[in-house]
Design a protein around this motif. Structure first.
Motif, PDB file in Angstrom:
ATOM      1  N   HIS A  30       0.860  -1.185   0.000  1.00 31.89           N
ATOM      2  CA  HIS A  30       0.000   0.000   0.000  1.00 31.89           C
ATOM      3  C   HIS A  30       0.896   1.234   0.000  1.00 31.89           C
ATOM      4  O   HIS A  30       1.563   1.514   1.000  1.00 31.89           O
ATOM      5  CB  HIS A  30      -0.910   0.003   1.232  1.00 31.89           C
ATOM      6  CG  HIS A  30      -1.857  -1.144   1.268  1.00 31.89           C
ATOM      7  ND1 HIS A  30      -3.193  -0.998   1.023  1.00 31.89           N
ATOM      8  CD2 HIS A  30      -1.667  -2.468   1.499  1.00 31.89           C
ATOM      9  CE1 HIS A  30      -3.796  -2.170   1.113  1.00 31.89           C
ATOM     10  NE2 HIS A  30      -2.881  -3.079   1.402  1.00 31.89           N
ATOM     11  N   ILE A  33       0.120   7.917  -2.754  1.00 27.54           N
ATOM     12  CA  ILE A  33       0.309   8.641  -4.001  1.00 27.54           C
ATOM     13  C   ILE A  33      -0.240  10.045  -3.799  1.00 27.54           C
ATOM     14  O   ILE A  33      -1.370  10.214  -3.353  1.00 27.54           O
ATOM     15  CB  ILE A  33      -0.429   7.953  -5.173  1.00 27.54           C
ATOM     16  CG1 ILE A  33      -0.004   6.490  -5.300  1.00 27.54           C
ATOM     17  CG2 ILE A  33      -0.234   8.702  -6.463  1.00 27.54           C
ATOM     18  CD1 ILE A  33       1.407   6.274  -5.757  1.00 27.54           C
ATOM     19  N   ARG A  40      -3.824   9.608  -1.883  1.00 24.21           N
ATOM     20  CA  ARG A  40      -4.604   8.381  -1.909  1.00 24.21           C
ATOM     21  C   ARG A  40      -3.654   7.200  -1.752  1.00 24.21           C
ATOM     22  O   ARG A  40      -2.441   7.345  -1.874  1.00 24.21           O
ATOM     23  CB  ARG A  40      -5.396   8.256  -3.206  1.00 24.21           C
ATOM     24  CG  ARG A  40      -4.551   8.098  -4.453  1.00 24.21           C
ATOM     25  CD  ARG A  40      -5.399   8.017  -5.716  1.00 24.21           C
ATOM     26  NE  ARG A  40      -4.584   7.908  -6.902  1.00 24.21           N
ATOM     27  CZ  ARG A  40      -4.112   6.770  -7.405  1.00 24.21           C
ATOM     28  NH1 ARG A  40      -4.389   5.620  -6.809  1.00 24.21           N
ATOM     29  NH2 ARG A  40      -3.374   6.760  -8.484  1.00 24.21           N
ATOM     30  N   GLN A  42      -2.501   3.514  -3.154  1.00 28.83           N
ATOM     31  CA  GLN A  42      -2.528   2.632  -4.315  1.00 28.83           C
ATOM     32  C   GLN A  42      -1.901   1.309  -3.912  1.00 28.83           C
ATOM     33  O   GLN A  42      -0.866   1.277  -3.250  1.00 28.83           O
ATOM     34  CB  GLN A  42      -1.757   3.246  -5.477  1.00 28.83           C
ATOM     35  CG  GLN A  42      -1.771   2.392  -6.724  1.00 28.83           C
ATOM     36  CD  GLN A  42      -1.184   3.125  -7.915  1.00 28.83           C
ATOM     37  OE1 GLN A  42      -1.259   4.345  -7.998  1.00 28.83           O
ATOM     38  NE2 GLN A  42      -0.589   2.387  -8.817  1.00 28.83           N
ATOM     39  N   TYR A  44      -0.113  -2.270  -4.829  1.00 28.82           N
ATOM     40  CA  TYR A  44       0.701  -2.976  -5.812  1.00 28.82           C
ATOM     41  C   TYR A  44       0.832  -4.411  -5.308  1.00 28.82           C
ATOM     42  O   TYR A  44       1.405  -4.653  -4.256  1.00 28.82           O
ATOM     43  CB  TYR A  44       2.074  -2.308  -5.923  1.00 28.82           C
ATOM     44  CG  TYR A  44       2.934  -2.815  -7.056  1.00 28.82           C
ATOM     45  CD1 TYR A  44       2.865  -2.243  -8.308  1.00 28.82           C
ATOM     46  CD2 TYR A  44       3.825  -3.864  -6.868  1.00 28.82           C
ATOM     47  CE1 TYR A  44       3.665  -2.684  -9.347  1.00 28.82           C
ATOM     48  CE2 TYR A  44       4.620  -4.325  -7.890  1.00 28.82           C
ATOM     49  CZ  TYR A  44       4.531  -3.732  -9.128  1.00 28.82           C
ATOM     50  OH  TYR A  44       5.318  -4.178 -10.164  1.00 28.82           O
TER      51      TYR A  44
END
Length: 116
Positions: A30, A33, A40, A42, A44
């Motif tokens: 986590h 960004i 927020r 994002q 991966y």
């Protein structure tokens, strides 16, 4: 003397608790960004194929397949941009680095799941 000084300086930048994950685990990273003035999270998702470094310089590499192409990304563990690392699946591995997964495609990239 200089090593002690480095350890004191680095201690201020270390995260107090680190999420436990190992090589071969499928993880969700986590990351924060920043877009304009909004922030927020994002996610991966991929397989951890390597860990390197120590102290505040410790990093890990996550590999995933996107559109049929392998994509790898390196994340610093103690970075303020990395919010959390969640291990979703544990795998059985016998190596410290899983670079051999780069040469494999399709089902050959699967790792056996570890049963605890």
């Amino acid at each position: 003397m200089s090593q002690e000084l480095m350890n004191k300086v680095e201690a201020a930048y270390k995260k107090p608790e680190i999420d436990q994950f190992e090589i071969g685990d499928t993880v969700e990273v986590h990351t924060k960004i920043l877009e304009g003035n909004k922030e927020r999270i994002q996610v991966y998702t991929g397989t951890v194929i390597a860990r390197s470094g120590s102290g505040t310089r410790e990093m890990f590499t996550v590999r995933r397949i996107v559109g049929g192409e392998g994509v790898e990304k390196k994340f610093p563990i103690h970075s303020p941009k990395v919010d959390k690392v969640v291990s979703t699946r544990k795998s059985v591995v016998r190596r410290a680095k899983l670079y051999y997964l780069r040469d494999r495609v399709g089902k050959a990239t699967r790792l056996a799941e570890r049963r605890d």
